[in-house]
Each structure stands twice: as structure tokens, then as C-alpha cells.
Design a protein around this motif. Structure first.
Motif: not given
Ligand code: MG
Ligand code: TXA
Length: 344
Positions: A61, A146, A154, A236
Motif C-alpha cells: 500500500r 481491507s 476487497s 482500486h
Molecule cells: Mg481498501
């Protein structure tokens, strides 16, 4: 190697051994994935910079994307923030525990990397017996994004977490599939008028019924504005194959499908029951009725994970109404999609 514990969420009291083992790992600054009512979270001690760093590593991330801090009770929210404004108190009374996250001024209790250098902290109380038991046993607030690799859909099952993070995390509590299927609604309560930064499991209407008018971050409606929620700017929820969103009538959708198939493309389809019923049964995932978007939300992420690159060239996704839960569903689909086919 990742420890996996299977727990019946209806009988958490019979699984306190496993909960305590997971809590022990968290106290050793390790990361553990666990179910919440929205999606699986990847937890670490929010007061430990080293533990939180492991979350960013395991997920891949970006470090400028802050994490949500989870606590078991509303009294513990006070320990993390300077002040709880009236609007936040009302939302806490109405929706906590539940799929709502509130952003407040941080008092510095959480490690700096949790908030990615912001002065605010995002807090939520999950409505899930396993998450609550783990929070109580570990006796620390848990930072938990997540539990997917960054950019992927997710996880709504332990198997999704395993696919993405096996070997990268110390533990995984399998408490079965999550309920809501989409993440919590994130609301910034640091200004007089609360602002929805991310639509999610509590609808805008539910919030307005509880506290009156709220604003929506203008960045949600345009690609020009810089979103206030740092996480909203990244790619995403991306499936393996490119997702094209189809916005129009069922006839329009079927025309687009025929054209692509005529060109030799292998097409996967994510659609409502109503559209799926009109299609050949091949490579079609029906997520639920278009008149029951809550059900569509439950199945959306597993549908996005279902089609493999080896089997399909393009995924065609049906665009849903943006009313109610549709606001969150369409927010995620728009982020996941690389292209949009509009009838109008
Ligand atoms: Mg997330
Ligand atoms: O349902 C959920 O919220 C799940 C479960 C595991 O609780 N968690 C989750 O976390 O979705 P994550 O990290 O995937 O998304 C957190 C979102 C990101 O968009 C992030 O930018 C935003 O919340 N966020 C976190 N802290 C913030 C802050 N201080 N100000 C503004 N946005 C913040």
C-alpha cells in the motif's frame, strides 16, 4: 507461513483459544486478518509504528494512504481524538457499531504512519462478533485496511484474503463470508457540515435521516478534483481482465455483447438477475436483483475476483442505479472500470 484459524462467528465464546492466539500475535507487532461486517480487515496495533509498517508492506500500500482505526466501544473513540463534535456523537449513537467510519482530529495516540501524516484519524466500531472479540482480547486499537493486495477487489471471504496475502501475514481468522460486502461509509466530521468522503455500507439517506443535511466530497462526482480521502485517488478493485461498464438498456447491453463476441472476444459478464436471465448461461455472474441493491453489494467483490485473465478478454459490467446502496456500488464499479459504454 500464515496461521489460519476457522471460527464460527455465532459461537465466538467457544473459540477464545484461537482469538487469544491471534491477539497474542497482534501484541507481538504482527499483522492478522479478521472478518468484519463489511469486508475482511488486515489488523495491527495502531499505536505501534512497526506493526503498522507491516500492514503497508503486506498490502503493497502507498504510504500516503491513511488507515482506519478500529475500537470495540464508543468510549474508546475518546482516547484517540481531541474532541467529538455533536454531529459525530449523533452518528455514533445511530450507526456504531456498524459500517460507518468517522474522521476526527487526532490526539496523537495512534502511530504517525496510521494517519499518513494527517492531523485527523478515521475511527470505526465494526459490527462483527469476531472483530469485537479480537479487539477486546488484544487490548489495543487496531489499524485495519481491507485485507487485499493494494489495487485488488476487497476480500469478502477468508479465501480471498488467502489468495492475496498467504505467506505475507502472520495470521488469518476465517469467520465465513462478510455481510455487507462493501466497505464502511467514511464521513469527515471535522467541519461544521459533515462530508461523505467514501460512500459505503450506510447510505447518504440513512445519515441524513439521523443528523440532517450532509455534503458529499465533490471529488466523488468528478475526475478533476483531488479527493479529500487519499485512498480514493488510486486504482482500486481491479479485476484480472479489463472491466467495461455498460450504461443503457438491456437491449443495448446485449448489442454490445454481440458485437464484441463477433470480433472473437471472450466476454465475462457481471449483471443483475434481470439481465442475466436474458443471457446464455456461459460466463455470466448474477449478483442479485436490480431492485435489491443491498444484495448486489454483497456479491460484487467476489464477482470481480471470479473471472481469470486466462478465460476472458473483457468483463462487461452492468451499470446500476445510483440510489441508496447504488451510490457505493457505482463508486466501486467506476473505479474498477477502464472504459464505459454509454447508450445516451
Ligand atoms: Mg481498501
Ligand atoms: O469497511 C471498512 O472500512 C474496511 C474494514 C476492514 O473496516 N476498511 C477499509 O479500509 O476499507 P481501507 O484502508 O481499505 O480504506 C480506508 C479509507 C481510505 O479511502 C482512506 O484514504 C480513508 O479511509 N481514510 C483513512 N483515514 C483518513 C483520514 N484521516 N482522512 C480522510 N480519509 C481517511
Amino acid at each position: 507461513k500464515t496461521n489460519v484459524w476457522k471460527i464460527n462467528p455465532m459461537r465466538v465464546d467457544a473459540h477464545m483459544d484461537e482469538i487469544n492466539q491471534a491477539a497474542y500475535l497482534l501484541q507481538q507487532q504482527e499483522v492478522v486478518a479478521f472478518p468484519t461486517e463489511t469486508v475482511y480487515g488486515l489488523g495491527a496495533d495502531a499505536t505501534s509504528e512497526q506493526a503498522v509498517h507491516r500492514i503497508f508492506e503486506a498490502k503493497g500500500r502507498p504510504s500516503d494512504n491513511p488507515l482506519i482505526v478500529h475500537v470495540a466501544e464508543s468510549s474508546q473513540v475518546e482516547n484517540l481524538v481531541t474532541d467529538i463534535p455533536e454531529s459525530a456523537k449523533k452518528m455514533m449513537a445511530s450507526f456504531m457499531p456498524g459500517p460507518l467510519t468517522i474522521v476526527l482530529e487526532s490526539n496523537g495516540t495512534c502511530a504517525k504512519n496510521v494517519t499518513a501524516g494527517l492531523s485527523t484519524v478515521a475511527v470505526r466500531i465494526p459490527d462483527h462478533p469476531v472483530a469485537l472479540a479480537l479487539l477486546k482480547a488484544s487490548e489495543v486499537p487496531l489499524a485495519a485496511p481491507s485485507a487485499n493486495r493494494s489495487g485488488r477487489p476487497s476480500p469478502t471471504t477468508a479465501d480471498h484474503v488467502y489468495q492475496d496475502l498467504n505467506g505475507r501475514i502472520a495470521g488469518l481468522i476465517d469467520g465465513g463470508p462478510t455481510g455487507v460486502g462493501l466497505e464502511s461509509t467514511v464521513v469527515d466530521c471535522t467541519s461544521d457540515m459533515p462530508v461523505i468522503l467514501r460512500p459505503g455500507g450506510i447510505t447518504r439517506q440513512q445519515i441524513e435521516d439521523a443528523i440532517g443535511a450532509v455534503m458529499v466530497d465533490p471529488a466523488l462526482a468528478s475526475t478533476e478534483e483531488k479527493p479529500k480521502s487519499p485512498g480514493m485517488k488510486y486504482t482500486h478493485y481491479a479485476p484480472e481482465a479489463p472491466l467495461w461498464l455498460v450504461d443503457g438498456s438491456d437491449e443495448f447491453f446485449i448489442d454490445q455483447l454481440r458485437n464484441l463476441e463477433r470480433d472473437g472476444k471472450r466476454i465475462g459478464i457481471i449483471a443483475s438477475n434481470e439481465l442475466a436471465d436474458q443471457l446464455p448461461q456461459r460466463r455470466v455472474i448474477a449478483c442479485g436483483s436490480r431492485n435489491n441493491l443491498k444484495e448486489v453489494a454483497v456479491h460484487l467483490y467476489s464477482a470481480l475476483r471470479e473471472f481469470k485473465k486466462a478465460d476472458v478478454d473483457i468483463i462487461l459490467g452492468e451499470a446500476f442505479s445510483e440510489e441508496g446502496y447504488g451510490e457505493a456500488i457505482m463508486n466501486r464499479l467506476q473505479k474498477a472500470a477502464v472504459k464505459k459504454l454509454n447508450q445516451f
